[in-house]
Design an enzyme around this catalytic site. Structure first.
Site, PDB file in Angstrom:
ATOM      1  N   HIS A 184       0.838  -1.202   0.000  1.00  0.00           N
ATOM      2  CA  HIS A 184       0.000   0.000   0.000  1.00  0.00           C
ATOM      3  C   HIS A 184       0.874   1.253   0.000  1.00  0.00           C
ATOM      4  O   HIS A 184       0.535   2.263  -0.621  1.00  0.00           O
ATOM      5  CB  HIS A 184      -0.907  -0.012   1.230  1.00  0.00           C
ATOM      6  CG  HIS A 184      -2.274   0.529   0.960  1.00  0.00           C
ATOM      7  ND1 HIS A 184      -3.425  -0.100   1.347  1.00  0.00           N
ATOM      8  CD2 HIS A 184      -2.682   1.641   0.302  1.00  0.00           C
ATOM      9  CE1 HIS A 184      -4.472   0.609   0.976  1.00  0.00           C
ATOM     10  NE2 HIS A 184      -4.053   1.658   0.343  1.00  0.00           N
ATOM     11  N   CYS A 473      -3.977  -7.721 -14.484  1.00  0.00           N
ATOM     12  CA  CYS A 473      -4.601  -7.244 -13.248  1.00  0.00           C
ATOM     13  C   CYS A 473      -3.647  -7.325 -12.058  1.00  0.00           C
ATOM     14  O   CYS A 473      -4.066  -7.161 -10.923  1.00  0.00           O
ATOM     15  CB  CYS A 473      -5.882  -8.017 -12.950  1.00  0.00           C
ATOM     16  SG  CYS A 473      -5.667  -9.797 -12.751  1.00  0.00           S
TER      17      CYS A 473
END
Length: 548
Positions: A184, A473
């Site tokens: 993140h 993806c």
């Protein structure tokens, strides 16, 4: 002395070093509380105060940062986490801080075992745990200190809530000793235009007033601490349509795992969902969710994309992703065991119920539905999944290409399905025999690696020959410098976390198809590939094979 890590957000800066405080020490298990009911009640009060602080911070920012903070605030109030902690107080006479620590530890272990996206969310739980424990102890929670002047932040790792609240005018660069390209921290650093290097072993041991950080090369060096002119990437703007400068279309889609993710993706302008990870519905379930429960959960995620294309991935579980209602037994190497679609071979009714729930949720929300299966290795497996999807009334079925064997046999697999999507995170992990969660081998999981790009080219070439879409993806799709190369390799769509959409969309607007094809033929050139510790060889798509 120069240290090397993995550059995840480009730019070169010099500035004073500020070290982020370490995590809280593990709370003691003694003494036992005098009044267990009172002690258990403290947990909810502390969680409420933490959620309130995070919610207040969320209201002061906007966009992706607000979404991250709101998600973390919701996690702090998670009834399952609080109930588990309260139970530990009442049944084991643990002090509240210790009970929260152990309850969060159980959740984190389950997330890490799940791998991939869910494993990355374990850091979120650790952040919430530390904030609640700090509130119970009456101490300042660990995290980014208040900055009064531009600085380079150094940490073991950064919590998403901390990263989301960073001021790019004060944070010159980020350096962490752990993490990887899919963390993140990496994703948000790119979105904020802050140069960043992760998996930089030894950076916490440096004792210098400042650091020189090169987020493109992935290097960190001691400096005198003076702020010098920097080359930073401005925050990108994007109009919500994925296309090149010459009008060539490349769909820009979102990876989501929850309703909050979907709302953030829609707000960021995603043209649809390229990967809906359905594992969130199962992770903490003691028994298989009913078809009605699944339908409602899926519909909540799909709702923001009514009328738009969505790709739902069926349950990606197995022996390395322990689920209470799916006992798999012991395996000597879980990563190579029964996982993904392999779970359904002995339990086809599990897959059938999920496909039925997905089809119903799509009908409820009016999305353009596609489904795909994870961990497919052969054309026979792809055909088996496609037949069951179509039997459930789902017209469009595809598979993930994340096993090297599937990439090598892409032509045969494409003959059985309507599309494929490359999961570059797992594909890289298997190609390089490098655990994607291990910082020591993070460089091998860099999506610029030539072997990985060669496999992507092979699959995309097979898709072009078959006239069927080939998407990406994995985290490779979220890299603005890699997007032109993937497009040049004939990839038709890129799916990523919401925070990366604008950067990728803006990068593609700067190039035409001819430039992208040149970048794919020579990723070391000046057409998009990064330099420094990445040195990919020439990448040329190989002809697809006819193997089955």
């Amino acid at each position: 002395m120069q240290l090397s890590g993995v550059g995840v957000s480009p730019g070169r800066v010099d500035g004073p070093r500020v070290v982020v405080a370490a995590d809280l020490p593990e709370p003691a298990s003694v003494p036992a509380p005098v009044n267990l009911d009172v002690e258990a009640g403290k947990i909810g009060q502390a969680a409420t105060s933490v959620a309130a602080v995070l919610s207040d911070r969320a209201r002061s920012v906007s966009g992706d940062a607000r979404s991250v903070l709101e998600t973390t605030a919701a996690m702090a109030s998670d009834p399952a986490l609080l109930a588990s902690a309260e139970k530990l107080v009442l049944e084991r006479s643990l002090p509240a801080p210790r009970a929260v620590w152990e309850a969060a530890g159980e959740f984190m272990a389950a997330l890490r075992a799940a791998g991939g996206y869910l494993a990355e969310r374990a850091r979120d739980v650790a952040d919430v745990r530390d904030r609640i424990v700090a509130a119970l102890l009456g101490v300042t929670p660990p995290g980014v200190p208040e900055l009064t002047s531009p600085s380079v932040l150094v940490a073991r790792d950064l919590a998403p809530a901390d990263t989301a609240g960073l001021d790019p005018d004060l944070v010159l660069a980020l350096v962490t000793s752990e993490g990887g390209p899919t963390s993140h921290t990496a994703i948000l650093a790119r979105a904020l235009g802050i140069p960043a290097v992760v998996a930089c072993a030894g950076v916490l041991d440096l004792d210098s007033p400042g650091l020189t950080v090169d987020g493109s090369a992935g290097t960190v060096s001691p400096s005198d601490g003076k702020v010098r002119a920097s080359a930073r990437t401005p925050k990108a703007t994007w109009d919500g349509v994925g296309r090149l400068a010459d009008g060539h279309r490349v769909k820009l889609l979102a990876n989501v795992g929850s309703a909050a993710d979907a709302v953030a993706a829609a707000s960021a302008g995603a043209e649809g969902i390229g990967l809906f990870r359905t594992e969130f519905c199962y992770l903490s379930a003691a028994s298989e969710p009913t078809e009605a429960e699944q339908r409602a959960a899926y519909a909540a995620v799909l709702a923001p994309f009514a009328g738009k294309p969505v790709v739902v991935r069926t349950l990606d579980a197995g022996s390395d992703k322990p689920l209470a209602f799916l006992p798999m037994g012991e395996e000597p190497n879980p990563a190579l065991g029964v996982r993904g679609l392999r779970v359904a071979f002995d339990r086809p009714e599990l897959l059938d119920r999920q496909l039925s729930a997905i089809a119903s949720a799509a009908a409820d929300t009016g999305v353009e539905l596609s489904v795909m299966a994870p961990m497919v290795a052969t054309a026979e497996e792809a055909a088996w999944f496609a037949s069951r999807a179509r039997a459930a009334g789902i017209a469009r079925a595809g598979v993930m290409i994340e096993i090297p064997a599937a990439a090598l046999c892409a032509a045969s697999i494409l003959a059985e399905v309507d599309f494929v999507s490359l999961g570059t995170n797992d594909l890289a992990q298997y190609v390089f025999a490098a655990d994607r969660q291990l910082g020591a081998v993070a460089a091998l999981n860099d999506p610029h690696q030539p072997a990985l790009l060669r496999l992507v080219g092979m699959v995309a070439s097979a898709g072009a020959e078959a006239g069927k879409p080939v998407g990406v993806c994995g985290e490779a799709a979220a890299d603005p410098s890699l997007a032109p190369i993937l497009t040049g390799l004939s990839v038709t769509s890129l799916s990523m976390n919401a925070v990366a959409l604008a950067g990728v969309g803006a990068a593609l607007r700067e190039v035409d198809l001819e430039t992208c094809r040149a970048a794919a033929a020579d990723p070391n050139g000046d057409t998009g590939a990064r330099s420094g510790n990445r040195a990919p060889a020439r990448v040329s798509p190989l002809p697809g094979s006819g193997c089955r």
